[in-house]
Design an enzyme around this catalytic site. Sequence first.
Site, PDB file in Angstrom:
ATOM      1  N   LYS A  39     -28.317  65.738  30.183  1.00 39.20           N
ATOM      2  CA  LYS A  39     -29.420  64.799  29.992  1.00 39.20           C
ATOM      3  C   LYS A  39     -29.644  63.981  31.258  1.00 39.20           C
ATOM      4  CE  LYS A  39     -26.766  60.886  28.167  1.00 39.20           C
ATOM      5  NZ  LYS A  39     -26.686  59.883  27.093  1.00 39.20           N
ATOM      6  N   ARG A 138     -26.881  51.384  17.088  1.00 41.62           N
ATOM      7  CA  ARG A 138     -27.893  51.855  18.027  1.00 41.62           C
ATOM      8  C   ARG A 138     -28.675  53.005  17.408  1.00 41.62           C
ATOM      9  NH1 ARG A 138     -26.367  54.693  23.736  1.00 41.62           N
ATOM     10  NH2 ARG A 138     -25.757  56.300  22.226  1.00 41.62           N
ATOM     11  N   TYR A 290     -34.068  41.840  56.621  1.00 41.99           N
ATOM     12  CA  TYR A 290     -34.873  40.817  55.977  1.00 41.99           C
ATOM     13  C   TYR A 290     -34.089  39.518  55.805  1.00 41.99           C
ATOM     14  CZ  TYR A 290     -38.673  44.025  54.781  1.00 41.99           C
ATOM     15  OH  TYR A 290     -39.739  44.902  54.842  1.00 41.99           O
ATOM     16  N   MET A 338     -36.300  48.974  51.496  1.00 36.60           N
ATOM     17  CA  MET A 338     -36.800  49.985  50.571  1.00 36.60           C
ATOM     18  C   MET A 338     -36.520  51.393  51.081  1.00 36.60           C
ATOM     19  SD  MET A 338     -40.664  50.578  49.115  1.00 36.60           S
ATOM     20  CE  MET A 338     -40.720  49.000  48.257  1.00 36.60           C
TER      21      MET A 338
END
Length: 398
Positions: A39, A138, A290, A338
């Site tokens: 999965k 759940r 940054y 990023m």
Amino acid sequence: MPLKTRPCWVEIRTRALEDNYRFLRNLAGLSVECLAIVKADAYGHGLGLCAPAAVRGGARWLGVTSVEEGAAARAACPDARVLVIGGVFPGQEPAVLEHGLTPVVWDLWQIDALEAAARGAGARGVKVHLEIDTGMSRQGVALEHLPEVLARLGAEPVLRVEAVMTHLYASDEANGDTTGEQLQRLEAAVKAVRGAGLEPDLLSVGATAALLGGTAEALLGGLAARWGMRPMVRIGLALYGLAPEFDPDFAAGEMPAELQSARGALVPVLEWKTRVVSVREIAAGAEVGYNGTFVATEPMRLALLAVGYADGLDRKLGNRFSLLVRGQRAPLVGRVSMDQAVVDVTDIPDVVPGDEVVILGAQGAERITAFNHAEAAGTIPWEVFTGIGVRVGRVEVR
């Protein structure tokens, strides 16, 4: 001519995955059915590479989250049984039948919808796995609502309960108290299932931690045998080469033989790499990244890397983690951006643009694991793997 890609990629050792499955299969015992969990795009490793590798290793069952993943697993592995662990969403029932998937059910509406789709297709005996909530609150039918679900399942043989399953949510706790309470509830549920006239073949209890924590015989053997069912274990993290950690971890001399064996035998399947883009010298007092969260206290040499938080390199790792360059640890300095990150290579000679950098994996005698990433970022290895971005190419390395 193929377009040259940005140098940030993951290498998937499919032969290691095959070997890991065989090892775990043998550890579980030949009487135990093993569900290979693929999965979440095979825990970020790539379903298209890993599902066929698991089947080559001997897996008959593949576990996915959704019908969409199930369709992809079916395309990659035409002959495997595919279990949709996360259930079926409204409107997906025809796709379950079309792709020969086996859904997990626990709510009446799921049963109604699947039965209607099966009737419309002229199908009978469609296999489902019934999940019991034994304490996680759940997914799964609670014990107090089980009678009405069983009455619905037993009313018409369009659907057939092939397995009863539950999720042990604390099997990585060494004392096992929570697991014992869950198993008591599960036994009551199995008794009710049998009392309703249903005869499931499989009892799916426990994941990797249960198998390696030394409780597999009780979980997978005793309970299943008492009700004439075959045990099934769900193999997840260990399939990809990591033995789970326990809380608290076992003291020396107390570690279960299964766990000790696994920690020596399992081979990591994934390595994550990038390259040095450029190298620069900076003076004392220069700020890096940054907001200048790193300030050089002396002249330094820095390497710019083609990896950032959009690729899955956690932003929290800036100024607190190291990557591997030329077989040595190079500290990340400044904030992870990023698309880029910077490492200190002042004490690593001869670093040049194009040098390979290991983000997760081994280089020389050094190794960085998903556990190392998780500890530094305050998370778990599963999130480290699944957080590797889709733009990071997965490359098969046999």
